[in-house]
Design a protein around this motif. Structure first.
Motif, mmCIF file in Angstrom:
data_model
loop_
_atom_site.group_PDB
_atom_site.id
_atom_site.type_symbol
_atom_site.label_atom_id
_atom_site.label_comp_id
_atom_site.label_asym_id
_atom_site.label_seq_id
_atom_site.Cartn_x
_atom_site.Cartn_y
_atom_site.Cartn_z
ATOM 1 N N ALA A 211 53.985 25.640 -10.412
ATOM 2 C CA ALA A 211 53.047 25.902 -9.317
ATOM 3 C C ALA A 211 51.611 25.911 -9.820
ATOM 4 N N ASP A 212 51.385 26.563 -10.943
ATOM 5 C CA ASP A 212 50.027 26.616 -11.493
ATOM 6 C C ASP A 212 49.541 25.226 -11.890
ATOM 7 N N GLU A 213 50.440 24.399 -12.447
ATOM 8 C CA GLU A 213 50.055 23.036 -12.808
ATOM 9 C C GLU A 213 49.777 22.195 -11.575
ATOM 10 N N PHE A 214 50.535 22.445 -10.493
ATOM 11 C CA PHE A 214 50.256 21.751 -9.234
ATOM 12 C C PHE A 214 48.849 22.067 -8.754
ATOM 13 N N VAL A 215 48.466 23.331 -8.839
ATOM 14 C CA VAL A 215 47.124 23.723 -8.412
ATOM 15 C C VAL A 215 46.070 23.006 -9.253
ATOM 16 N N GLU A 216 46.264 22.982 -10.574
ATOM 17 C CA GLU A 216 45.261 22.375 -11.451
ATOM 18 C C GLU A 216 45.136 20.874 -11.240
ATOM 19 N N THR A 217 46.240 20.221 -10.887
ATOM 20 C CA THR A 217 46.184 18.762 -10.723
ATOM 21 C C THR A 217 45.870 18.338 -9.295
ATOM 22 N N SER A 218 46.405 19.068 -8.309
ATOM 23 C CA SER A 218 46.238 18.659 -6.914
ATOM 24 C C SER A 218 45.121 19.396 -6.188
ATOM 25 N N ARG A 219 44.681 20.524 -6.746
ATOM 26 C CA ARG A 219 43.576 21.299 -6.161
ATOM 27 C C ARG A 219 42.597 21.604 -7.294
ATOM 28 N N THR A 221 39.533 21.808 -7.635
ATOM 29 C CA THR A 221 38.370 22.678 -7.433
ATOM 30 C C THR A 221 38.733 24.151 -7.455
ATOM 31 N N SER A 222 40.017 24.460 -7.624
ATOM 32 C CA SER A 222 40.419 25.865 -7.687
ATOM 33 C C SER A 222 39.677 26.578 -8.811
ATOM 34 N N ILE A 223 39.187 27.777 -8.501
ATOM 35 C CA ILE A 223 38.481 28.567 -9.503
ATOM 36 C C ILE A 223 39.442 29.492 -10.243
ATOM 37 N N ILE A 224 40.432 30.034 -9.530
ATOM 38 C CA ILE A 224 41.383 30.911 -10.216
ATOM 39 C C ILE A 224 42.400 30.115 -11.029
ATOM 40 N N ARG A 225 42.531 28.833 -10.727
ATOM 41 C CA ARG A 225 43.391 27.916 -11.480
ATOM 42 C C ARG A 225 44.854 28.361 -11.523
ATOM 43 N N ARG A 226 45.296 28.927 -10.437
ATOM 44 C CA ARG A 226 46.696 29.336 -10.356
ATOM 45 C C ARG A 226 47.077 29.411 -8.886
#
Length: 264
Positions: A211-219, A221-226
């Motif tokens: 899930a965290d890797e999905f956020v980093e690759t697909s979102r 601009t996430s600041i919390i990166r998780r």
């Protein structure tokens, strides 16, 4: 801050799992008489058991109804004719680009994600305004602003919720009723777990890592990166439903981890 919702009745649509269940749990923990909703009797019973296990003395009950239809809303409203707090959490999502989405699917997204909230709000708002107190929350999404090309129908409905909530807030001006939207980002719900299970298994990773890797690759601009947890979204919703949030209305409140890249 001590949030006390004793004496208030709260309705949370689509609240047997995920964000909805976390919101219902948080409202019950704050003293509200909380109504859990779902279509599956077993799922509703399980949700009630979960809340009672986590909240001592919780005042909760379940109402089985498909709020994605007019008939389902009518049946629910017969069972619960009045409420002080309404959280329009019910929603569906899935991959759906412009070529893959037929007319029937567009209509289904609209009925479930948009019209459920319209019907429920219309039913409860008058009583809230007459009593000079009420809270309405639409659980939208960062996808309502960052429209995903591969989830077009979903993004459209989440944008629609923002418009509807803002307009109803204006309609309820000076009534003591607040109407707001909350915009979660990627959140580790059961649906997201299911979506990522195959990837996690294939790459020998935990669901949380996937899930965290999905956020980093697909979102990116996430600041919390998780990924967020359902309780983190619920915390915002419970606050917005509280007496302490009386000056916040017509707002679109983000719990997106900073994905939406704007300061306004």
């Amino acid at each position: 801050m001590q949030i006390d919702l004793s004496g208030k009745t709260a309705v949370v649509s689509g609240s047997t799992t995920g964000i909805g269940l976390a919101i219902a749990t948080g409202l019950a923990a704050s003293g509200a008489a909380t109504v859990v909703n779902g279509r599956n009797p077993h799922a509703v019973d399980q949700a009630l058991e979960t809340i009672r296990a986590n909240v001592s003395g919780a005042n909760v009950r379940g109402v089985i109804a498909d709020l994605g239809s007019r008939a389902g809303c009518d049946a629910f409203l017969k069972a619960v004719p009045g409420a002080d707090i309404l959280v329009n959490n019910l929603g569906i999502y899935g991959p759906s680009d412009i070529f893959a989405t037929g007319d029937d699917e567009w209509e289904h997204y609209f009925q479930v994600n948009v019209m459920s909230g319209v019907r429920m709000t219309r039913a409860y708002l008058r009583g809230m305004m007459e009593r000079r107190w009420g809270r309405v929350v639409f659980v939208s999404s960062e996808s309502g602003l960052n429209i995903p090309a591969d989830m077009l129908a979903y993004g459209f409905t989440k944008t629609a919720q923002l418009s509807i909530a803002r307009g109803i807030a204006k309609f309820a001006a000076k009534s003591g009723v607040t109407v707001n939207s909350v915009l979660p980002g990627p959140t580790l719900t059961n649906g997201v777990r299911d979506m990522l299970q195959a990837t996690a298994d294939k790459e020998h990773k935990s669901i949380e890592q996937a899930a965290d890797e999905f956020v980093e690759t697909s979102r990116a601009t996430s600041i919390i990166r998780r990924v967020a947890m359902p309780e983190e979204v619920a915390n915002m919703v419970v606050y917005i439903c509280s007496p302490q949030a009386s000056a916040t209305t017509g707002a679109a409140l983000r719990v997106d981890g900073g994905i939406i890249d704007t300061i306004a």
